[in-house]
Design a protein around this motif. Sequence first.
Motif, mmCIF file in Angstrom:
data_model
loop_
_atom_site.group_PDB
_atom_site.id
_atom_site.type_symbol
_atom_site.label_atom_id
_atom_site.label_comp_id
_atom_site.label_asym_id
_atom_site.label_seq_id
_atom_site.Cartn_x
_atom_site.Cartn_y
_atom_site.Cartn_z
ATOM 1 N N THR A 8 30.345 29.697 34.466
ATOM 2 C CA THR A 8 30.390 31.160 34.456
ATOM 3 C C THR A 8 29.088 31.738 33.913
ATOM 4 O O THR A 8 28.597 32.740 34.421
ATOM 5 N N TYR B 23 19.218 37.782 40.652
ATOM 6 C CA TYR B 23 19.274 38.455 41.948
ATOM 7 C C TYR B 23 19.031 39.951 41.793
ATOM 8 O O TYR B 23 18.290 40.544 42.573
ATOM 9 N N ASP B 24 19.650 40.553 40.775
ATOM 10 C CA ASP B 24 19.434 41.981 40.535
ATOM 11 C C ASP B 24 17.979 42.273 40.171
ATOM 12 O O ASP B 24 17.436 43.307 40.528
ATOM 13 N N LYS C 32 17.879 47.878 43.025
ATOM 14 C CA LYS C 32 18.527 48.906 43.839
ATOM 15 C C LYS C 32 17.654 50.163 43.823
ATOM 16 O O LYS C 32 17.411 50.746 42.784
ATOM 17 N N LYS D 141 22.555 33.897 37.491
ATOM 18 C CA LYS D 141 22.151 34.033 38.892
ATOM 19 C C LYS D 141 22.270 35.479 39.347
ATOM 20 O O LYS D 141 21.411 35.976 40.080
ATOM 21 N N ALA D 142 23.330 36.154 38.921
ATOM 22 C CA ALA D 142 23.515 37.561 39.298
ATOM 23 C C ALA D 142 22.405 38.420 38.701
ATOM 24 O O ALA D 142 21.865 39.306 39.372
ATOM 25 N N LYS D 143 22.048 38.162 37.443
ATOM 26 C CA LYS D 143 20.965 38.925 36.818
ATOM 27 C C LYS D 143 19.641 38.669 37.523
ATOM 28 O O LYS D 143 18.843 39.588 37.720
ATOM 29 N N ASN E 88 26.554 31.519 36.664
ATOM 30 C CA ASN E 88 26.784 32.546 37.681
ATOM 31 C C ASN E 88 26.294 33.915 37.204
ATOM 32 O O ASN E 88 25.738 34.692 37.990
ATOM 33 N N GLU E 89 26.499 34.222 35.930
ATOM 34 C CA GLU E 89 26.006 35.484 35.384
ATOM 35 C C GLU E 89 24.484 35.538 35.431
ATOM 36 O O GLU E 89 23.891 36.574 35.776
#
Length: 121
Positions: A77, A87-88, A93, A83-85, A80-81
């Motif tokens: 987990t 990617y962001d 955005k 990886k999300a950071k 995954n967090e």
Amino acid sequence: MKKIAQFLQIALLLYFLLFLVFFFSFDSLGSAFGMDPITPESMVKVFLTGFILFVVTWAASRMHQSSMDTEAKKMQTKMNELKAKLYDFEHPKTTVIPNPAPPKSQEDTGGIIRPRKNVTD
């Protein structure tokens, strides 16, 4: 917990190997331990002791595996967090806010079509 599980597995192996050698050479070793005949009670004691040692070893191994599974889930987990950071961070955005048109007043009729009037009877 891993060291305890490994120690218990080695102890279980040695326990059964010791009694295997003991019963193969029972003719010479039996009288040294005061066990001339093999009785069912002595065999039950040997196997119950081995079974209890086996259950304790199994429980320790299972507890170790369970703790390793929960640790792996936590790490998954966290990964995954991260990886999300990442990617962001790589794909920010960007939202384009269009300039809103100024509100039209009732008096500004800038066209051929007249504004609609509600008629009630």
